[in-house]
Design a protein around this motif. Structure first.
Motif, PDB file in Angstrom:
ATOM      1  N   ILE A 281       0.885  -1.219   0.035  1.00 46.99           N
ATOM      2  CA  ILE A 281      -0.075   0.189   0.148  1.00 46.99           C
ATOM      3  C   ILE A 281       0.691   1.427   0.118  1.00 46.99           C
ATOM      4  O   ILE A 281       1.734   1.377   0.775  1.00 46.99           O
ATOM      5  N   VAL A 282       0.585   2.121  -0.668  1.00 51.37           N
ATOM      6  CA  VAL A 282       1.540   3.588  -1.000  1.00 51.37           C
ATOM      7  C   VAL A 282       0.434   4.663  -0.826  1.00 51.37           C
ATOM      8  O   VAL A 282      -0.438   4.495  -1.606  1.00 51.37           O
ATOM      9  N   LEU A 283       0.849   5.242   0.129  1.00 49.70           N
ATOM     10  CA  LEU A 283       0.152   6.409   0.360  1.00 49.70           C
ATOM     11  C   LEU A 283       0.532   7.649  -0.245  1.00 49.70           C
ATOM     12  O   LEU A 283       1.803   7.948  -0.195  1.00 49.70           O
ATOM     13  N   VAL A 284      -0.251   8.272  -1.113  1.00 47.93           N
ATOM     14  CA  VAL A 284       0.159   9.552  -1.905  1.00 47.93           C
ATOM     15  C   VAL A 284      -0.379  10.624  -1.468  1.00 47.93           C
ATOM     16  O   VAL A 284      -1.639  10.960  -1.312  1.00 47.93           O
ATOM     17  N   ILE A 285       0.489  11.548  -0.579  1.00 50.05           N
ATOM     18  CA  ILE A 285      -0.291  12.469   0.456  1.00 50.05           C
ATOM     19  C   ILE A 285       0.080  13.954  -0.448  1.00 50.05           C
ATOM     20  O   ILE A 285       1.158  14.430  -0.641  1.00 50.05           O
ATOM     21  N   ASP A 286      -0.930  14.825  -0.292  1.00 51.60           N
ATOM     22  CA  ASP A 286      -0.994  16.334  -0.490  1.00 51.60           C
ATOM     23  C   ASP A 286      -0.129  16.844   0.582  1.00 51.60           C
ATOM     24  O   ASP A 286      -0.620  16.821   1.731  1.00 51.60           O
ATOM     25  N   GLU A 287       0.791  17.620   0.295  1.00 52.20           N
ATOM     26  CA  GLU A 287       1.647  18.303   1.204  1.00 52.20           C
ATOM     27  C   GLU A 287       1.256  19.935   1.258  1.00 52.20           C
ATOM     28  O   GLU A 287       1.989  20.704   1.757  1.00 52.20           O
ATOM     29  N   CYS A 288       0.141  20.308   0.679  1.00 49.44           N
ATOM     30  CA  CYS A 288      -0.165  21.526   0.466  1.00 49.44           C
ATOM     31  C   CYS A 288      -1.552  22.043   1.317  1.00 49.44           C
ATOM     32  O   CYS A 288      -2.514  22.813   0.805  1.00 49.44           O
ATOM     33  N   ALA A 430      -6.086  13.693  -1.364  1.00 50.88           N
ATOM     34  CA  ALA A 430      -5.831  15.047  -1.902  1.00 50.88           C
ATOM     35  C   ALA A 430      -6.649  16.069  -1.224  1.00 50.88           C
ATOM     36  O   ALA A 430      -7.871  15.803  -0.860  1.00 50.88           O
ATOM     37  N   GLY A 431      -6.112  17.168  -1.240  1.00 48.52           N
ATOM     38  CA  GLY A 431      -6.877  18.556  -0.653  1.00 48.52           C
ATOM     39  C   GLY A 431      -7.299  19.337  -1.596  1.00 48.52           C
ATOM     40  O   GLY A 431      -8.021  20.673  -1.242  1.00 48.52           O
ATOM     41  N   GLY A 432      -6.926  19.355  -2.960  1.00 51.14           N
ATOM     42  CA  GLY A 432      -6.915  20.343  -3.831  1.00 51.14           C
ATOM     43  C   GLY A 432      -6.846  19.748  -5.332  1.00 51.14           C
ATOM     44  O   GLY A 432      -6.189  18.382  -5.402  1.00 51.14           O
ATOM     45  N   PRO A 433      -6.947  20.530  -6.412  1.00 46.79           N
ATOM     46  CA  PRO A 433      -6.742  20.073  -7.677  1.00 46.79           C
ATOM     47  C   PRO A 433      -5.321  19.771  -8.117  1.00 46.79           C
ATOM     48  O   PRO A 433      -4.358  20.301  -7.409  1.00 46.79           O
ATOM     49  N   VAL A 477      -8.613   7.281  -4.731  1.00 47.94           N
ATOM     50  CA  VAL A 477      -8.411   8.817  -4.507  1.00 47.94           C
ATOM     51  C   VAL A 477      -9.377   9.495  -3.402  1.00 47.94           C
ATOM     52  O   VAL A 477     -10.706   9.206  -3.476  1.00 47.94           O
ATOM     53  N   LEU A 478      -9.021   9.742  -2.211  1.00 47.99           N
ATOM     54  CA  LEU A 478      -9.770  10.073  -1.119  1.00 47.99           C
ATOM     55  C   LEU A 478      -9.507  11.776  -0.832  1.00 47.99           C
ATOM     56  O   LEU A 478      -8.510  11.930  -0.638  1.00 47.99           O
ATOM     57  N   CYS A 479     -10.741  12.610  -1.209  1.00 47.62           N
ATOM     58  CA  CYS A 479     -10.448  13.745  -1.142  1.00 47.62           C
ATOM     59  C   CYS A 479     -11.154  14.232  -0.348  1.00 47.62           C
ATOM     60  O   CYS A 479     -12.134  13.693   0.529  1.00 47.62           O
ATOM     61  N   ALA A 480     -10.729  15.527   0.385  1.00 43.22           N
ATOM     62  CA  ALA A 480     -11.287  16.143   1.752  1.00 43.22           C
ATOM     63  C   ALA A 480     -10.975  17.597   1.611  1.00 43.22           C
ATOM     64  O   ALA A 480     -10.114  18.346   0.908  1.00 43.22           O
ATOM     65  N   LEU A 503     -15.516  11.889  -1.757  1.00 41.37           N
ATOM     66  CA  LEU A 503     -15.175  13.177  -1.141  1.00 41.37           C
ATOM     67  C   LEU A 503     -15.497  13.119   0.550  1.00 41.37           C
ATOM     68  O   LEU A 503     -16.667  12.478   0.804  1.00 41.37           O
ATOM     69  N   HIS A 504     -14.979  13.895   1.086  1.00 39.97           N
ATOM     70  CA  HIS A 504     -15.142  14.057   2.670  1.00 39.97           C
ATOM     71  C   HIS A 504     -15.408  15.460   2.937  1.00 39.97           C
ATOM     72  O   HIS A 504     -14.954  16.318   2.295  1.00 39.97           O
ATOM     73  N   ASP A 505     -15.898  15.733   4.007  1.00 39.92           N
ATOM     74  CA  ASP A 505     -16.042  17.040   4.673  1.00 39.92           C
ATOM     75  C   ASP A 505     -14.564  17.462   5.104  1.00 39.92           C
ATOM     76  O   ASP A 505     -14.221  18.659   4.871  1.00 39.92           O
TER      77      ASP A 505
END
Length: 879
Positions: A281-288, A430-433, A477-480, A503-505
């Motif tokens: 399992i590889v986590l690809v994390i938004d750092e922004c 992900a937290g953005g585009p 893809v888990l977005c929040a 999509l999550h809150d």
């Protein structure tokens, strides 16, 4: 006998456009040419000892459901078959299991609900077969066995819309109601199927598998195929002195069997270690991310790695303007190799990284402290740039993640390399585009070249997802957060790989639960679904997470008319909707369906799961309607409708399509009242119009959700969802809390909102808990009721993916409107119509009725009865 050419089939592997099979269905399906079914797949490798079917790995927060109800989506296997408005929660806690409800669940005797998996009538024994190949008499050697297992005609993997088939083509192919099945290839079967450790016997003509409905000649061991009526040899295996001997063969005694083949990897060895040991399992994390979002994400990540089995290999990749790949060989600090994100990484840089000294995939038992150090080292975005404008090179980050999952084996031919242990997973947080590097789009819609750049990004992301699928890797893809993420771009990436976008809150509790469930939901890889039908029945349309399979014709059987579907992944949470039609009038007393699910499980074994179903044919419409399963029919109608609702305007158009369906069903199968233009909806389908009314006004087609991204994600999720989740997304389930901790199931009408009660509403991706004002004023009772409702909500959704958000609020609060909008308004209906669905109202006084009516929030939506009358259709009596 002369074999008819196989009928043409329209394959709608989601998200492919609809292809109708009946020109008359112009209002219900868009036109497009048919696609012919492919040849059958090649056989599996030689057999070897059996391996156990893997169970889904529960996290510490997951428990076994213990509630039961006739329409409870958490069912014991039977013979037959996102708005985001909550405030950010605190850090998630996954370590302590939830407590079960104190008192067992019960259903109100006043409002009986039909069983979702009702067995219907038992099936009689097969009639005498036709004379074939000069054989003047075929002995029914296992007729007793057929009768004994006739009640097992469906399995948990296959749910039909009806358990009988009309002989008349004209009626059987009425498009408004239709006939079909929902197939869940990865659904866990309990009790387990019969396991066979040898090559299957297959029809030399059509490729069908031998089964319990075949006629056997005891003396020669020959068996007759139920699909094409061809007579086949069994190499002496079916030679027996009596029919009792044949009952010892699993494929001749059970409608569901599994052929397990492991080759010569380690004969006789059954793994007892964790099943996901070889699937990283590889986590690809938004750092922004801003600080508030990052804090929630860190809490979820810490809880996630703590929940993983110790043998799970994990990798961590961060992306912003660059791609950071963390090295688990550094134990004292968080250390990462950094690659540029403006373009795809070069093969030389990837090779240098993969063959370098760093450890980018490591088992949890050896690197858990390092993982916690990495997550604790994450820092919020510091520059004064809006969230939507920050550089995010998600495409390049996923390419790097694929490279470290593949490892050195990328050097070997892809035709030879087969990643063991099922699908690997890349989970994007992900937290953005995506606004930088390959697959990106400009942060502003006002960019002069935005349409062209978006089209290019969609194509690039789809190709990346297909490459991931080719390498045996699923991308979820888990977005929040509140920043728009450009859903179409990320949706292409997830769909093409066999994953989902959610999509999550925020990055809080629901996000953390979905991290856990996404990591352990795979049942297998390399999946293929084959469907064979008898008596001029063919599959006209398929909707689901797959595509038409192109099988090597060298291994094809002579007259194989099977529909072959290549599955993107094999998971319990997904299903395929199959729509079937008759090409001519049916003359046989029975029709047969065979589903073959082929995949490699997490134990590296090749599985062929064979399910054979037999249904009787009938001449009368009433006999057919009595066998219709309302809930299954509603789900298939909904999937066919949602496939065409690609945006909000099309979804509104589909509401009128639902109206036309209801009117057509009433005119074709109902009865017209004398001296009236009104049609009585058939009483045998009493639940169907109500389910379709929920679909029409609910979040899938209605206007409950405010943003198109939310509606798009929900529609895409629904098209792939299992029957249980699909049913709840179509129609909510309403449960009222009673004193003593019991729950009573009521119709999902706003009449259930009584001020002295607590109500749980399960709508698939959302679960709402509503407390009446009188109950809320009693502190002790309201706390106990709220606790019981929360426990029930957790138990109903504990294995659901994606995990729904659970919101609780009081009567009259602002959020209560989202609860009320999902209930059918009925307080304006005449008293006799209200009492028909809520007999409890008969005991209320006039003052109580007035008080109850004043507690409602008024909406302009018509009630169910008003809607039916507007269609010139009288509603059926409530079940």
């Amino acid at each position: 006998m002369t074999n008819q050419p196989p009928p043409q089939s329209s394959f709608n592997a989601y998200p492919v456009n609809i292809h109708p099979s009946n020109p008359a269905e112009t209002k219900l399906s868009s036109s497009s040419p048919f696609l012919s079914p492919s040849a059958p797949p090649s056989r599996f490798p030689p057999p070897a000892p059996p391996l156990l079917q893997p169970n889904q790995i529960p996290s510490p927060s997951i428990k076994i459901p213990n509630l039961a109800s006739p329409s409870n989506p958490i069912r014991t296997p039977s013979p037959l078959p996102v708005p985001h408005l909550s405030t950010p929660p605190g850090p998630p806690v996954f370590s302590s299991p939830l407590q079960p409800a104190a008192v067992p669940f019960r259903t109100s005797p006043a409002t009986p609900q039909p069983l979702a998996f009702s067995s219907g009538s038992s099936l009689p024994a097969s009639s005498s077969p036709q004379v074939l190949n000069g054989i003047t008499q075929l002995q029914h050697q296992i007729s007793d066995t057929k009768e004994e297992y006739s009640h097992l005609s469906d399995s948990p993997n296959v749910l039909f819309t009806a358990h009988k088939v009309l002989k008349q083509k004209k009626l059987a192919n009425v498009p408004s109601l239709g006939f079909g099945a929902l197939v869940s290839p990865g659904q866990e079967v309990s009790p387990g199927p019969q396991i066979i450790q040898r090559d299957p016997h297959r029809c030399q003509n059509c490729g069908a598998f031998s089964n319990l409905y075949c006629n056997i000649l005891l003396g020669s061991g020959q068996w007759q195929c139920v699909i094409c009526r061809n007579l086949n040899a069994s190499e002496g295996e079916y030679i027996a002195s009596s029919k009792e001997e044949l009952r010892n063969l699993p494929e001749l005694s059970s409608p569901l069997v599994e052929y397990v083949q492991t080759g010569n990897k380690r004969p006789g060895f059954i793994p007892v270690s964790d099943s996901r040991v070889t699937a990283p399992i590889v986590l690809v994390i938004d750092e922004c991310l801003d600080e508030s979002h990052l804090q929630h994400l860190q809490s979820s990540l810490h809880a996630f790695v703590d929940s993983l089995p110790p043998t799970t290999r994990i990798g961590v990749v961060l992306y912003g303007r660059t791609v950071s790949v963390y090295d688990f060989s550094e134990e004292l600090s968080a250390c990462a190799d950094v690659l540029p994100g403006g373009k795809s990484p070069s093969p030389e840089s990837l090779k240098a990284m993969v063959y370098g000294t760093g450890i980018y995939l490591s088992p949890i038992h050896a690197s858990l402290p390092v993982a916690h150090t990495i997550f604790s080292s994450l820092r919020p975005f510091k520059l004064n740039i809006p969230e939507a404008s920050r550089d995010r090179c998600l495409g390049a980050a996923v390419e790097v993640a694929l490279a470290i999952v593949q490892g050195p084996s990328a050097e070997v031919s892809r035709g030879v390399v087969k990643r063991p242990g099922g699908n690997s997973r890349i989970i994007v947080c992900a937290g953005g585009p995506t606004t930088y590097g390959p697959g990106s789009v400009p942060h502003s819609f006002g960019h002069p070249n935005y349409p062209h750049l978006e089209k290019t990004a969609l194509k690039w992301m789809e190709n990346l997802g297909r490459e991931a699928h080719h390498r045996g890797t699923v991308i979820d893809v888990l977005c929040a957060g509140t920043c728009p993420v450009r859903v179409p771009i990320l949706q292409c990436l997830a769909k093409a790989s066999g994953g989902v976008l959610v999509l999550h809150d925020d990055f809080g509790e629901a996000f953390g639960v979905n991290l856990q469930r996404a990591s352990c939901r795979a049942a297998g890889s390399q999946g293929l679904l084959e469907v064979r039908c008898s008596d001029d029945i063919f599959v006209s349309q398929v909707i689901g997470p797959g595509e038409e399979a192109h099988i090597d014709s060298n291994d094809a059987f002579r007259n194989d008319g099977a529909l072959s579907v290549k599955m993107f992944s094999v998971e319990e949470t997904q299903s395929f909707a199959l729509f079937m039609e008759a090409r001519a009038d049916i003359k046989s007393d029975f029709v047969y369906f065979q589903f073959v699910i082929q995949f490699s499980n997490v134990y590296q074994a090749d599985i062929s799961r064979v399910i054979t179903v037999r249904f009787p044919t009938v001449d009368t419409v009433s006999a057919y309607l009595e066998s219709v399963q309302d809930e299954a029919a509603a789900v298939l109608i909904a999937k066919k409708t949602l496939l065409r609702a690609k945006n909000f305007n099309e979804a509104l158009d589909m509401q009128s399509t639902i109206d036309e369906r209801v009117k057509d069903i009433a005119s074709k199968f109902g009865s017209q009242l004398p001296k009236s233009k009104l049609n009585q909806f058939p009483k045998e389908l009493s639940l169907l119009p109500e389910l379709l009314f929920h679909l029409r006004r609910g979040p899938l087609l209605g206007s409950i959700l405010g943003h198109e991204d939310e509606r798009s994600v929900l529609r895409n999720l629904f098209l792939n969802a299992s029957f249980d989740l699909s049913l709840r997304m179509v129609a909510p389930r309403c449960l009222m809390h009673r004193e003593g901790g019991t729950f009573e199931e009521l119709p999902a009408y706003d009449l259930a909102m009584q001020s002295d009660a607590a109500v749980v509403l399960d709508h698939g991706t959302d679960v709402f808990i509503w407390l009446g004002t009188e109950l809320a004023a009693q502190e002790g009772k309201s706390a106990a009721a709220l606790a019981a409702c929360r426990t029930l909500a957790e138990e109903l959704t504990e294995m659901r993916f994606p995990a729904p958000r659970i919101l609780a609020f009081k009567e009259g609060s602002s959020q209560a409107r989202y609860f009320v909008s999902r209930l059918i308004p009925a307080h304006k209906d005449p008293p006799y119509e209200q009492e028909a669905r809520f007999p409890q109202l008969r005991t209320l006084s006039a003052e109580q009725r007035t008080k109850l009516k004043s507690s409602f929030l008024n909406f302009d939506d018509p009630s169910f009865c008003e809607w039916m009358r507007s269609l010139k259709v009288l509603p059926p009596e409530p079940s």
